[in-house]
Design an enzyme around this catalytic site. Structure first.
Site, mmCIF file in Angstrom:
data_model
loop_
_atom_site.group_PDB
_atom_site.id
_atom_site.type_symbol
_atom_site.label_atom_id
_atom_site.label_comp_id
_atom_site.label_asym_id
_atom_site.label_seq_id
_atom_site.Cartn_x
_atom_site.Cartn_y
_atom_site.Cartn_z
ATOM 1 N NE ARG A 150 -1.985 1.223 3.743
ATOM 2 C CZ ARG A 150 -1.625 2.361 4.355
ATOM 3 N NH1 ARG A 150 -0.466 2.448 4.967
ATOM 4 N NH2 ARG A 150 -2.421 3.396 4.358
ATOM 5 N NE ARG A 189 16.973 9.333 5.192
ATOM 6 C CZ ARG A 189 16.253 8.856 6.206
ATOM 7 N NH1 ARG A 189 15.009 9.255 6.368
ATOM 8 N NH2 ARG A 189 16.758 7.983 7.070
ATOM 9 C CD GLU A 227 19.814 7.526 4.901
ATOM 10 O OE1 GLU A 227 18.944 6.677 4.617
ATOM 11 O OE2 GLU A 227 19.755 8.267 5.915
#
Length: 383
Positions: free
Chosen positions: A172, A280, A311
């Protein structure tokens, strides 16, 4: 004669919680860690007056009131709310996907408009039985959101193209038709004032700790010192990879101090283009109220410098740090073989992400460690 009731391998959150409970129960405990510091991956250190999350951003969040109350005894938590943003080329979007995201992407303003666009894109894709992650994601959120905010980030994170990843990885995707940028649904959320290392220090207060100690190079000697073992390292390494290697994803961090007050205006900015190698950038001062910058200027008590960390996802091989278990069908089946061995152990407990080969958020680590303590800290004494 055994010196300790428990040898705990790993001075991270799981090991520290168990050690704290064992000490309260009157047990003698030795905690070892191969690193030169306690705290595991939640370790924080101060740089330029800013608490730096050495191994990536960690925001404590939970709906488990007992776990939240448990953590309060070790630290005061601020009111930080995780509200990351995503950059795709020169566009900036709020996360998780919400009305701010949809308004920026399509120039619309109401939930009905957003739902119509998403539903139309899903219908146009015509995917009935998703065969891979790409098809699964498009069937959930449509083409626009997938291509700008899911595709590149996911491919970097997993090190494989989305069409080569199984569909079950994304069961989901959170879509919210409200103007709310709070990433988590949990009731309690925050970051400890003064950093996570202080929490671990308090948990390990009065406990014997040996750093720079590799369990595998001193295994025989260490096992002679304790009656029981809590192991939070890689379960396949513990059994010398007898069934083969479990797979992990690793990370690489580049941290630098910048001579400016405010670099990106937010604690976490995701970079969703595949061509940008990092996933990020974290700007650590924004985790803490009162020192974020951009409010009072000089004389406000805000650090005039800032610390950022890029990162980079990385493939894992022996010798690298394993951060994320690859919980696909193949690896989960392999883990079950090791778990069968573990169940036969009478004096060994496996815990944490690596010992249980499972992705845990911090609150889940605390709950699992407390459960292990409740199940094992009875009728155990130094022989």
């Amino acid at each position: 004669m055994k010196t300790y009731d428990y040898l705990i391998v790993g001075a991270g959150l799981f090991g520290a919680v168990f050690a704290h409970e064992a000490k309260k129960a009157g047990k003698k405990v030795l905690v070892i860690d191969k690193r030169d510091h306690i705290g595991g991956n939640i370790y924080t250190r101060e740089v330029e007056g800013i608490q730096v999350h050495q191994y990536g951003a960690h925001i404590f969040h939970t709906s488990d009131r007992e776990v939240w109350d448990y953590m309060q005894q070790f630290a005061e938590f601020n009111r930080y709310t995780n509200s990351p943003v995503a950059r795709y080329q020169d566009e900036v979007y709020n996360l998780p996907f919400n009305m701010n995201t949809f308004s920026r992407m399509w120039g619309i303003h109401t939930p009905a408009q957003a739902k119509e666009i998403i539903e139309n894109q899903i219908a146009e894709a015509g995917i009935r039985e998703p065969q891979n992650l790409e098809e699964q994601a498009i069937s959930l959120v449509g083409k626009d959101i997938y291509e700008k905010l899911v595709k590149g980030y996911t491919e970097k994170q997993w090190g494989r193209r989305a069409t080569e990843l199984p569909s079950f990885i994304i069961k989901r995707l959170p879509v919210r038709f409200v103007y709310d940028n709070n990433y988590f649904n949990d009731k309690y959320q925050g970051i400890p004032v003064g950093g996570y290392t202080r929490i671990i220090e308090k948990m390990l207060d009065g406990v014997q700790v040996r750093l720079n100690t590799d369990f595998f190079t001193q295994r025989e000697e260490l096992m002679k010192e304790a009656e029981n073992l809590l192991f939070t390292g890689m379960i396949d390494a513990y059994y010398d990879y007898c069934y083969g290697e479990l797979e992990y994803r690793s990370l690489r961090f580049e941290t630098e101090v910048l001579d400016m007050e405010n670099y990106q205006g937010n604690a976490v900015v995701n970079y969703t283009e595949y061509e940008i190698p990092y996933t990020r950038i974290i700007e650590h001062k924004h985790f803490e109220y009162g020192c974020q910058g951009g409010y009072g200027g000089s004389g406000s008590g805000v650090s005039e410098k800032t610390v950022i960390t890029r990162e980079y996802p990385a493939s894992w091989s022996r010798g690298k740090e394993p951060y994320y278990p690859m919980n696909d069908e193949k690896n989960n089946a392999l883990y079950e073989k090791y778990r069968t061995l573990a169940k036969k152990e009478e004096h060994v407990i496996f815990g944490g992400r690596l010992g249980m080969y499972q992705y845990f958020d911090m609150h889940q680590v605390v709950r699992a460690a407390l459960k292990a303590a409740q199940e094992n800290l009875t009728n155990v004494g130094v022989q």
